[in-house]
Scaffold this motif. Structure first.
Motif, PDB file in Angstrom:
ATOM      1  N   ILE A 116       0.857  -1.185   0.000  1.00  0.00           N
ATOM      2  CA  ILE A 116       0.000   0.000   0.000  1.00  0.00           C
ATOM      3  C   ILE A 116       0.890   1.231   0.000  1.00  0.00           C
ATOM      4  O   ILE A 116       1.747   1.381   0.871  1.00  0.00           O
ATOM      5  N   ILE A 117       0.707   2.107  -0.984  1.00  0.00           N
ATOM      6  CA  ILE A 117       1.437   3.377  -1.038  1.00  0.00           C
ATOM      7  C   ILE A 117       0.401   4.486  -0.943  1.00  0.00           C
ATOM      8  O   ILE A 117      -0.360   4.718  -1.873  1.00  0.00           O
ATOM      9  N   ASP A 118       0.380   5.150   0.210  1.00  0.00           N
ATOM     10  CA  ASP A 118      -0.621   6.187   0.481  1.00  0.00           C
ATOM     11  C   ASP A 118      -0.055   7.118   1.545  1.00  0.00           C
ATOM     12  O   ASP A 118       0.531   6.659   2.523  1.00  0.00           O
ATOM     13  N   ASP A 119      -0.228   8.422   1.364  1.00  0.00           N
ATOM     14  CA  ASP A 119       0.314   9.389   2.323  1.00  0.00           C
ATOM     15  C   ASP A 119      -0.635   9.673   3.481  1.00  0.00           C
ATOM     16  O   ASP A 119      -0.286  10.386   4.403  1.00  0.00           O
ATOM     17  N   LEU A 177      -4.057   4.206   5.498  1.00  0.00           N
ATOM     18  CA  LEU A 177      -3.122   3.096   5.702  1.00  0.00           C
ATOM     19  C   LEU A 177      -3.591   2.182   6.830  1.00  0.00           C
ATOM     20  O   LEU A 177      -3.550   0.953   6.703  1.00  0.00           O
ATOM     21  N   LYS A 178      -4.036   2.780   7.911  1.00  0.00           N
ATOM     22  CA  LYS A 178      -4.459   1.997   9.070  1.00  0.00           C
ATOM     23  C   LYS A 178      -5.681   1.147   8.732  1.00  0.00           C
ATOM     24  O   LYS A 178      -5.707  -0.058   9.000  1.00  0.00           O
ATOM     25  N   LYS A 194      -0.586 -10.310   3.692  1.00  0.00           N
ATOM     26  CA  LYS A 194       0.598  -9.688   4.284  1.00  0.00           C
ATOM     27  C   LYS A 194       0.691  -8.280   3.707  1.00  0.00           C
ATOM     28  O   LYS A 194       0.470  -8.085   2.517  1.00  0.00           O
ATOM     29  N   ILE A 195       1.041  -7.313   4.543  1.00  0.00           N
ATOM     30  CA  ILE A 195       0.991  -5.913   4.127  1.00  0.00           C
ATOM     31  C   ILE A 195       2.377  -5.271   4.200  1.00  0.00           C
ATOM     32  O   ILE A 195       3.100  -5.448   5.174  1.00  0.00           O
ATOM     33  N   LEU A 196       2.705  -4.508   3.169  1.00  0.00           N
ATOM     34  CA  LEU A 196       3.864  -3.619   3.158  1.00  0.00           C
ATOM     35  C   LEU A 196       3.325  -2.214   2.960  1.00  0.00           C
ATOM     36  O   LEU A 196       2.330  -2.027   2.252  1.00  0.00           O
TER      37      LEU A 196
END
Length: 178
Positions: free
Chosen positions: A11-14, A19-20, A32-34
């Protein structure tokens, strides 16, 4: 839990709240999360642990999601990883731009958990099927090459027997002419 749910999702998010929520939803579903909070750090981290799918925000500081996607698709190492854009931008122009850069789908914010999971599962399944097809194509190419070599060898033997001044008789193991 199905096979796609052991996949790694990047996940790419500012937005820390996004994100949470996404991380919790996906982890509860067995993924699984990165995480990266901007495109630049995402591009650096992605090469260390290649994910199975990328969820990418469009509006971020530094390089935006469009540029991040372009760079991912330009890299041989990451070009086949499905990218799903997450955005509050719902214009057709933004969607067309993202899809033309190589994204496979769009999720509009605020997102619905069931929709996110369904889209992820769909694109993971498509990726697995594509990978299986590519492997089968490689096997078929190897088999075709082997058959072509055998055929060429048979042609050489055939020419040799046709041009031989001696007679050739083929018999079975008992010496009976076949």
């Amino acid at each position: 839990m199905n096979g796609s749910q052991s996949a790694v999702i990047f996940i790419i998010d500012d937005n820390p709240a996004n994100l949470k929520v996404l991380s919790q939803v996906l982890e509860m579903s067995g993924y699984k999360i990165l995480i990266a909070m901007d495109g630049t750090s995402g591009l650096h981290r992605i090469h260390k642990a290649l994910p199975d799918l990328i969820l990418l925000d469009i509006m971020m500081p530094g390089i935006d999601g469009f540029e991040t996607c372009r760079q991912l698709k330009d890299s041989e190492k990451t070009r086949d990883i499905p990218v799903i854009f997450m955005t509050a931008l719902a214009s057709s122009g933004d969607k067309v731009k993202g899809l033309s850069l190589g994204a496979v789908d769009y999720i509009t914010k605020p997102f619905q958990q069931e929709e996110v999971i369904a889209r992820i599962e769909l694109h993971l399944k498509l990726r697995r099927l594509t990978q299986t097809l590519a492997e089968q194509n490689q096997q078929l190419k190897a088999e075709i090459n082997q058959r072509q070599k055998v055929e060429e060898h048979l042609k050489i033997l055939s020419r040799a027997t046709e041009q031989s001044p001696s007679s050739i008789v083929i018999t079975n193991v008992n010496g009976v002419v076949a």
